[in-house]
Each structure stands twice: as C-alpha cells, then as structure tokens.
Design a protein around this motif. Structure first.
Motif, short mmCIF file in Angstrom:
data_model
loop_
_atom_site.label_atom_id
_atom_site.label_comp_id
_atom_site.label_asym_id
_atom_site.label_seq_id
_atom_site.Cartn_x
_atom_site.Cartn_y
_atom_site.Cartn_z
N UNK A 146 0.96 -1.23 -0.08
CA UNK A 146 0.03 0.10 0.04
C UNK A 146 1.01 1.05 0.04
N UNK A 147 2.05 1.22 0.31
CA UNK A 147 3.02 2.22 0.61
C UNK A 147 3.35 2.60 -1.01
N UNK A 148 3.59 1.98 -1.88
CA UNK A 148 3.88 2.17 -2.93
C UNK A 148 2.89 2.93 -3.86
N UNK A 149 1.65 2.70 -3.79
CA UNK A 149 0.40 3.20 -4.40
C UNK A 149 0.43 4.61 -4.44
N UNK A 150 0.47 5.29 -3.20
CA UNK A 150 0.39 6.79 -3.05
C UNK A 150 1.65 7.50 -3.70
N UNK A 151 2.84 7.02 -3.72
CA UNK A 151 4.03 7.27 -4.21
C UNK A 151 3.89 7.39 -5.96
N UNK A 152 3.21 6.12 -6.57
CA UNK A 152 3.03 6.07 -7.89
C UNK A 152 2.02 7.05 -8.26
N UNK A 153 1.01 7.32 -7.64
CA UNK A 153 -0.04 8.34 -7.95
C UNK A 153 0.51 9.75 -7.95
N UNK A 154 1.30 10.03 -6.79
CA UNK A 154 2.11 11.37 -6.88
C UNK A 154 2.94 11.55 -8.25
N UNK A 155 3.64 10.60 -8.58
CA UNK A 155 4.40 10.58 -9.93
C UNK A 155 3.55 10.74 -10.90
N UNK A 156 2.39 9.98 -11.05
CA UNK A 156 1.59 10.30 -12.27
C UNK A 156 0.88 11.53 -12.20
N UNK A 157 0.62 12.13 -11.03
CA UNK A 157 0.13 13.48 -11.01
C UNK A 157 0.73 14.66 -11.45
N UNK A 158 2.18 14.14 -10.97
CA UNK A 158 3.41 15.09 -11.41
C UNK A 158 3.56 15.30 -13.04
N UNK A 159 3.51 14.05 -13.60
CA UNK A 159 3.66 13.76 -15.13
C UNK A 159 2.43 14.69 -15.62
N UNK A 160 1.28 14.37 -15.16
CA UNK A 160 0.11 15.20 -15.89
C UNK A 160 0.32 16.53 -15.64
N UNK A 161 0.79 17.04 -14.63
CA UNK A 161 0.86 18.67 -14.58
C UNK A 161 1.94 19.12 -15.39
N UNK A 162 2.90 18.31 -15.74
CA UNK A 162 4.12 18.80 -16.76
C UNK A 162 3.40 18.64 -18.22
N UNK A 163 2.45 17.81 -18.24
CA UNK A 163 1.78 17.55 -19.78
C UNK A 163 0.94 18.75 -19.99
N UNK A 164 0.21 19.14 -18.89
CA UNK A 164 -0.74 20.46 -18.96
C UNK A 164 0.00 21.54 -19.12
N UNK A 165 1.35 21.66 -18.28
CA UNK A 165 1.99 22.84 -18.69
C UNK A 165 2.50 23.19 -19.83
N UNK A 166 2.83 21.78 -20.56
CA UNK A 166 3.48 22.09 -21.96
C UNK A 166 2.25 22.13 -22.80
N UNK A 167 1.25 21.64 -22.59
CA UNK A 167 0.09 21.93 -23.45
C UNK A 167 -0.19 23.39 -23.52
N UNK A 168 -0.29 24.06 -22.30
CA UNK A 168 -0.46 25.43 -22.36
C UNK A 168 0.44 26.11 -23.08
N UNK A 169 1.66 25.90 -22.99
CA UNK A 169 2.65 26.58 -23.68
C UNK A 169 2.37 26.66 -25.35
#
Length: 68
Positions: free
Chosen positions: A17-40
């Motif tokens: 169960x410890x790995x799941x939040x870490x994976x979710x945080x990584x996925x969220x960070x990647x989505x944030x980067x994708x969103x920022x790049x899309x805005x640019x």
C-alpha cells in the motif's frame, strides 16, 4: 509462531500500500507537466495565429492603398 507469520504477512501487505500513493504522486506530476506543456503550445499557436492575421490585414491595407 503463527503470530509471527501473521505479523510478517501484515507487514508485507502494508508495504504494498505504501507504493500506491508514491505512484499516484508521480503520475500526477507527469500530468501536471503535460498540462503546462500543452498550455505553452496553445499560447505559441495563438501568437502565430495573431501574427498571421496581422500580416493578412497589412497585405489587405497595402492592396487597398495601391488601388487608390
């Protein structure tokens, strides 16, 4: 002995169960980067469209001035 095995089993399941939040945080960070790049990319496209519209307007004004 049974209690020891139960504790190890519980610890192993808890570690999964410890790995799941870490994976979710990584996925969220990647989505944030994708969103920022899309805005640019969107902003760059809008700037290019604006420049193209200005060029068309200038060309039209030049043609109108030449016809007079």
């Amino acid at each position: 002995m049974t209690r020891f095995i139960s504790i190890i089993a519980a610890a192993a399941l808890a570690a999964c169960g410890v790995e799941t939040p870490s994976t979710a945080a990584t996925a969220a960070a990647l989505k944030k980067q994708e969103l920022e790049q899309s805005k640019k990319t969107l902003e760059q496209a809008q700037q290019k469209i604006g420049q193209a519209m200005e060029q068309v307007q200038q060309s039209q004004q030049s043609r109108e001035a030449a016809e007079k």
